[in-house]
Scaffold this active site. Structure first.
Site, PDB file in Angstrom:
ATOM      1  N   CYS A  34      54.865  50.133  66.967  1.00 25.84           N
ATOM      2  CA  CYS A  34      53.927  50.109  68.001  1.00 25.84           C
ATOM      3  C   CYS A  34      53.407  48.810  68.759  1.00 25.84           C
ATOM      4  CB  CYS A  34      52.544  50.809  67.546  1.00 25.84           C
ATOM      5  SG  CYS A  34      52.923  52.543  66.901  1.00 25.84           S
ATOM      6  N   SER A  35      53.248  47.835  67.948  1.00 30.02           N
ATOM      7  CA  SER A  35      52.805  46.460  68.638  1.00 30.02           C
ATOM      8  C   SER A  35      54.081  46.112  69.460  1.00 30.02           C
ATOM      9  CB  SER A  35      52.665  45.602  67.383  1.00 30.02           C
ATOM     10  OG  SER A  35      52.436  44.245  67.955  1.00 30.02           O
TER      11      SER A  35
END
Length: 163
Positions: A59-60
């Site tokens: 997600c990062s």
């Protein structure tokens, strides 16, 4: 629809909108606690990056990639939506030096409207949506394996073509 997380099957709740459909409306809070609605972007293309949890590696990576692209692509609004709370999103943005429109779907209203909510996990599935100037869904991809990065190039090319 079924997605997987590291091979485990998970069912999404609701119907996913399809390319050519009117994009479901939504209103979510940003980091400044301002209501941000899809209708605020009428007249310009919008790329929506949906991540399950900003504090995880994939997600990062996804959010940083679209943040970089947002600065290089004029005429397209870039939004990231997650289930994270304001503090988690703010801390992540500060730590990563990211300055983009981050929206939180703490009540899962976006997740339900777009068929992305995974009840078993209490999170959104990973997905990318591109909406044209008239509010029509021009591109939609829900990652079949939520632990893997999406196809950035395909979504970006679609968004750039709509400017």
């Amino acid at each position: 629809m079924i997605v997987t997380r590291k091979g485990k099957q998970l069912e999404l709740a609701g119907e996913q909108p399809k390319t050519g459909d009117a994009a479901p409306g939504f209103t979510l809070k940003n980091l400044a606690d301002k209501d941000i609605s899809l209708k605020d972007f009428k007249g310009q293309p919008v790329l929506i990056s949906v991540v399950p949890d900003i504090d995880t590696r994939i997600c990062s990576l996804q959010t940083k990639r679209f943040n970089q692209e947002a600065g290089a692509v004029e005429g397209v609004a870039f939004l990231t939506i997650s289930n994270n709370n304001k503090e988690e999103q703010s801390n992540w943005c500060a730590a990563e030096g990211v300055d983009m429109e981050m929206l939180r779907d703490e009540a899962n209203t976006f997740g339900e409207a777009y068929g992305l909510f995974i009840p078993e996990m209490g999170h959104l599935a990973r997905g990318i949506f591109v909406i044209d100037k008239d509010g029509i869904l021009a591109y939609e991809r829900i990652s079949p394996e939520i632990a893997e990065e999406p196809d950035y190039t395909e979504a970006l090319e679609k968004a750039k073509a709509l400017r």
